[in-house]
Motif scaffolding. Sequence first.
Motif, mmCIF file in Angstrom:
data_model
loop_
_atom_site.group_PDB
_atom_site.id
_atom_site.type_symbol
_atom_site.label_atom_id
_atom_site.label_comp_id
_atom_site.label_asym_id
_atom_site.label_seq_id
_atom_site.Cartn_x
_atom_site.Cartn_y
_atom_site.Cartn_z
ATOM 1 N N ARG A 171 92.757 31.424 51.736
ATOM 2 C CA ARG A 171 92.335 30.822 50.468
ATOM 3 C C ARG A 171 91.685 31.861 49.568
ATOM 4 N NH1 ARG A 171 89.699 26.768 52.503
ATOM 5 N NH2 ARG A 171 91.427 25.286 52.355
ATOM 6 N N LYS A 172 90.843 32.711 50.128
ATOM 7 C CA LYS A 172 90.159 33.727 49.328
ATOM 8 C C LYS A 172 91.137 34.781 48.804
ATOM 9 C CE LYS A 172 86.113 35.281 50.201
ATOM 10 N NZ LYS A 172 84.935 35.923 50.816
ATOM 11 N N ASN A 173 92.169 35.096 49.570
ATOM 12 C CA ASN A 173 93.145 36.105 49.164
ATOM 13 C C ASN A 173 94.276 35.535 48.310
ATOM 14 O OD1 ASN A 173 91.684 37.959 50.622
ATOM 15 N ND2 ASN A 173 93.014 37.885 52.423
ATOM 16 N N SER A 174 94.145 34.268 47.932
ATOM 17 C CA SER A 174 95.127 33.578 47.084
ATOM 18 C C SER A 174 96.482 33.393 47.761
ATOM 19 C CB SER A 174 95.313 34.331 45.755
ATOM 20 O OG SER A 174 94.099 34.365 45.037
ATOM 21 N N VAL A 175 96.533 33.539 49.080
ATOM 22 C CA VAL A 175 97.781 33.279 49.791
ATOM 23 C C VAL A 175 98.140 31.800 49.696
ATOM 24 C CG1 VAL A 175 98.904 33.297 52.051
ATOM 25 C CG2 VAL A 175 97.457 35.210 51.369
ATOM 26 N N LEU A 176 97.147 30.929 49.831
ATOM 27 C CA LEU A 176 97.399 29.495 49.734
ATOM 28 C C LEU A 176 97.848 29.108 48.334
ATOM 29 C CD1 LEU A 176 94.454 27.963 51.806
ATOM 30 C CD2 LEU A 176 96.759 28.539 52.538
ATOM 31 N N LYS A 177 97.285 29.771 47.336
ATOM 32 C CA LYS A 177 97.662 29.472 45.952
ATOM 33 C C LYS A 177 99.137 29.788 45.717
ATOM 34 C CE LYS A 177 95.891 30.152 41.271
ATOM 35 N NZ LYS A 177 94.878 30.860 40.436
ATOM 36 N N ARG A 178 99.611 30.870 46.323
ATOM 37 C CA ARG A 178 101.025 31.226 46.195
ATOM 38 C C ARG A 178 101.910 30.250 46.980
ATOM 39 N NH1 ARG A 178 98.657 36.400 47.352
ATOM 40 N NH2 ARG A 178 98.442 37.671 45.453
ATOM 41 N N LEU A 179 101.432 29.843 48.154
ATOM 42 C CA LEU A 179 102.213 28.905 48.955
ATOM 43 C C LEU A 179 102.348 27.547 48.284
ATOM 44 C CD1 LEU A 179 100.888 29.623 52.578
ATOM 45 C CD2 LEU A 179 103.144 30.165 51.655
ATOM 46 N N LYS A 180 101.364 27.190 47.466
ATOM 47 C CA LYS A 180 101.432 25.902 46.777
ATOM 48 C C LYS A 180 102.596 25.856 45.804
ATOM 49 C CE LYS A 180 98.777 22.539 44.155
ATOM 50 N NZ LYS A 180 97.597 22.278 43.314
ATOM 51 N N ALA A 181 103.013 27.034 45.305
ATOM 52 C CA ALA A 181 104.139 27.090 44.363
ATOM 53 C C ALA A 181 105.478 26.864 45.054
ATOM 54 C CB ALA A 181 104.140 28.432 43.639
ATOM 55 N N THR A 182 105.470 26.831 46.383
ATOM 56 C CA THR A 182 106.699 26.596 47.143
ATOM 57 C C THR A 182 106.808 25.110 47.478
ATOM 58 O OG1 THR A 182 105.697 26.856 49.323
ATOM 59 C CG2 THR A 182 106.334 28.867 48.151
ATOM 60 N N PRO A 183 107.926 24.659 48.021
ATOM 61 C CA PRO A 183 108.065 23.231 48.403
ATOM 62 C C PRO A 183 107.186 22.828 49.587
ATOM 63 C CG PRO A 183 110.223 24.279 48.117
ATOM 64 C CD PRO A 183 109.205 25.373 48.118
ATOM 65 N N LEU A 184 106.445 23.788 50.166
ATOM 66 C CA LEU A 184 105.627 23.498 51.345
ATOM 67 C C LEU A 184 104.523 22.504 51.006
ATOM 68 C CD1 LEU A 184 105.125 24.446 54.347
ATOM 69 C CD2 LEU A 184 103.427 26.015 53.391
ATOM 70 N N SER A 185 104.418 21.426 51.800
ATOM 71 C CA SER A 185 103.341 20.449 51.599
ATOM 72 C C SER A 185 102.127 20.820 52.436
ATOM 73 C CB SER A 185 103.819 19.045 51.993
ATOM 74 O OG SER A 185 104.016 18.955 53.399
#
Length: 341
Positions: A171-185
């Motif tokens: 979350r701190k490294n913005s990895v989750l933010k990038r994953l949110k842009a994918t179809p991954l729920s």
Amino acid sequence: MKRFWAVFQARNLEFFRDRASLGWNLLFPVLLLAGFSFIFSGDGRPAYKIGILNQGQALTQVQSPIEQAFRATKHIEFVDYGSEEKALRKLDQHGIDLLISYPTKQYWLNTESPQGYLAEKIFLGSHQNFTRLETNSAGVRYVDWVLPGILAMNMMFSSLFGVGYVIVRYRKNSVLKRLKATPLSAFEFVSAQLASRLFIVMFMSSVVYTGCNFFFDFYMQGSYLDLFIVGAMGAICLISLGLLVASKSKSEELTGGLLNMTSWPMMLLSGVWFSLEGAPQALKTFADFLPLTHLVTGARKVITEGASLADISYHLGILALMSAVFLGLGAWLFDWHTERK
């Protein structure tokens, strides 16, 4: 020195401006001290635990002065039993250190228990003409009794901290933010994290158990498959709890504090190091709400009593229910972003 001082100041300001982690660092020691003062109130945890057989019938009679004086001994906890079979099973499993029957003037000792050896010396200091008996079974060594607790505790730390810190770092490294842009729920991401950590935890625990068994030759009454299933159910529950703790936190310091708050009560009150036999009922009730309690109890019954999955269905059901609740809440509360709200 100027560069050193600049970094020193910046890190201090970063910490003190993080109100969540600052508050936790101030609050956690207070909560820990309050918990210890409640758990070990009075004279503290007893040094020995002695069972009294048929005490329910003997309560209607006047106790002898010797028995009354012995029961008043400090640092010894006395547990009453109405069933000889249950009491002897607890003696075999190091749940108690000595078992005494005043009506028949007998006492039982587990020869594998170092605590029992010392408890016998104390008992014989004030009692004569009692017949010494030893448990009929081969006996469960303390290392066999404590094995499920140690393995479960290791699984707990691996499950909680192995998941919690990873999620916060993502979350701190913005990895989750990038994953949110994918179809991954959120549910798919959380489930994948659970499956990955489950594989790692069970693989490592199996390797540790197999390697240690080569040297210690552990006592095993039940099925290895049943033991593996119990371990997997417990690991799923603990990993789900770790995912829930890290579902919204953006601070590694706060997450570490929350994970410590979650793990310490389980490490102390789930029967990892000592039996809760004879503990206050309120403490037992609280321990029943801890996932590690059901993991340790279920695994210990399989190993020392040869229990089947049907025999420990209550503990498996509680673990399954907790897993569903933790995983559902973790997916529902999951936050992809790093921004503080």
